[in-house]
Design an enzyme around this catalytic site. Structure first.
Site, PDB file in Angstrom:
ATOM      1  N   ASP A  31     -32.151 -28.951 -39.488  1.00 38.93           N
ATOM      2  CA  ASP A  31     -32.323 -27.515 -39.997  1.00 38.93           C
ATOM      3  C   ASP A  31     -32.766 -27.892 -42.028  1.00 38.93           C
ATOM      4  OD1 ASP A  31     -31.375 -23.538 -38.714  1.00 38.93           O
ATOM      5  OD2 ASP A  31     -32.045 -24.868 -40.830  1.00 38.93           O
ATOM      6  N   VAL A  95     -35.674 -15.932 -35.763  1.00 35.76           N
ATOM      7  CA  VAL A  95     -36.972 -15.889 -37.138  1.00 35.76           C
ATOM      8  C   VAL A  95     -38.220 -17.186 -36.814  1.00 35.76           C
ATOM      9  CG1 VAL A  95     -37.339 -16.963 -39.626  1.00 35.76           C
ATOM     10  CG2 VAL A  95     -35.228 -15.383 -38.430  1.00 35.76           C
ATOM     11  N   HIS A 100     -35.955 -22.814 -30.277  1.00 34.42           N
ATOM     12  CA  HIS A 100     -36.014 -23.847 -30.565  1.00 34.42           C
ATOM     13  C   HIS A 100     -34.054 -23.913 -29.922  1.00 34.42           C
ATOM     14  CE1 HIS A 100     -36.271 -21.057 -33.110  1.00 34.42           C
ATOM     15  NE2 HIS A 100     -34.666 -21.271 -34.032  1.00 34.42           N
ATOM     16  N   HIS A 102     -29.911 -24.269 -31.194  1.00 32.55           N
ATOM     17  CA  HIS A 102     -28.670 -24.776 -32.123  1.00 32.55           C
ATOM     18  C   HIS A 102     -28.384 -25.681 -31.907  1.00 32.55           C
ATOM     19  CE1 HIS A 102     -30.736 -22.565 -36.262  1.00 32.55           C
ATOM     20  NE2 HIS A 102     -31.270 -20.987 -33.981  1.00 32.55           N
TER      21      HIS A 102
HETATM   22  P1  AMP Z   1     -33.626 -18.514 -36.195  1.00 35.46           P
HETATM   23  O1  AMP Z   1     -32.328 -17.926 -36.857  1.00 35.46           O
HETATM   24  O2  AMP Z   1     -32.903 -19.184 -34.917  1.00 35.46           O
HETATM   25  O3  AMP Z   1     -34.509 -18.385 -35.526  1.00 35.46           O
HETATM   26  O4  AMP Z   1     -33.706 -19.953 -36.594  1.00 35.46           O
HETATM   27  C1  AMP Z   1     -34.780 -20.660 -37.138  1.00 35.46           C
HETATM   28  C2  AMP Z   1     -34.042 -21.791 -37.894  1.00 35.46           C
HETATM   29  O5  AMP Z   1     -34.605 -22.675 -38.404  1.00 35.46           O
HETATM   30  C3  AMP Z   1     -33.555 -21.920 -39.019  1.00 35.46           C
HETATM   31  O6  AMP Z   1     -31.948 -21.990 -39.338  1.00 35.46           O
HETATM   32  C4  AMP Z   1     -34.329 -22.581 -39.836  1.00 35.46           C
HETATM   33  O7  AMP Z   1     -33.394 -22.866 -41.091  1.00 35.46           O
HETATM   34  C5  AMP Z   1     -34.698 -23.773 -39.703  1.00 35.46           C
HETATM   35  N1  AMP Z   1     -35.921 -24.031 -40.164  1.00 35.46           N
HETATM   36  C6  AMP Z   1     -37.567 -23.058 -40.615  1.00 35.46           C
HETATM   37  N2  AMP Z   1     -38.146 -24.099 -41.239  1.00 35.46           N
HETATM   38  C7  AMP Z   1     -37.836 -25.440 -41.004  1.00 35.46           C
HETATM   39  C8  AMP Z   1     -38.315 -26.299 -41.019  1.00 35.46           C
HETATM   40  N3  AMP Z   1     -39.122 -26.205 -41.947  1.00 35.46           N
HETATM   41  N4  AMP Z   1     -37.791 -27.475 -40.961  1.00 35.46           N
HETATM   42  C9  AMP Z   1     -36.658 -27.648 -40.589  1.00 35.46           C
HETATM   43  N5  AMP Z   1     -35.647 -26.372 -40.399  1.00 35.46           N
HETATM   44  C10 AMP Z   1     -36.669 -25.146 -40.333  1.00 35.46           C
END
Ligand code: AMP
Ligand code: ZN
Length: 116
Positions: A31, A95, A100, A102
């Site tokens: 991440d 977001v 995905h 975590h």
């Molecule tokens: P969510 O809130 O579950 O949608 O989490 C999205 C996650 O994607 C967040 O923890 C971000 O930090 C991560 N994220 C967004 N863009 C990227 C990227 N280009 N590379 C790695 N992680 C990312």
């Protein structure tokens, strides 16, 4: 592939990213804004909007990927345990609207707070 989806671009290698995991249908990478060192995302290669959209037939493979990512964190000494977190919907802090999971490393005394 969905236009303007960052995870589609990573999955299709349009944006290059070091992968910590790959199998037929999923990739894993770190991440960009880690809640803890080693925070890993397991991401479907195909665009599914959320956990609700992924076919159940991929469930075993997804579970294997999550377990492997967590075990790698433990075996590498980065974590004693880990949290598995899936956000579904903006109200639940999703977001990126591409499936995905975590995998968040945890260690005794760390300051990670997932529920406050
Ligand atoms: P969510 O809130 O579950 O949608 O989490 C999205 C996650 O994607 C967040 O923890 C971000 O930090 C991560 N994220 C967004 N863009 C990227 C990227 N280009 N590379 C790695 N992680 C990312
Ligand atoms: Zn996508």
């Amino acid at each position: 592939m969905e236009d303007d989806c960052i995870f589609c671009k990573i999955a299709s290698k349009e944006i290059s990213k070091d992968l910590v995991y790959e199998d037929e249908n999923f990739i894993g990478f770190l991440d960009i804004n880690p809640r803890a060192d080693g925070h890993t995302l397991i991401v479907s290669k195909k665009h599914y909007k959320s956990l609700l959209d992924i076919p159940n037939s991929l469930g075993n493979e997804l579970q294997e990927a999550v377990k492997k990512a967590g075990l790698d964190l433990i075996n590498s000494g980065k974590a004693e345990g880990f949290n598995v977190l899936v956000n579904v919907g903006e109200v639940a802090d999703q977001v990126v609207h591409h499936l995905h999971i975590h995998v968040i490393p945890r260690n005794d005394g760390d300051s990670v707070r997932l529920f406050s």
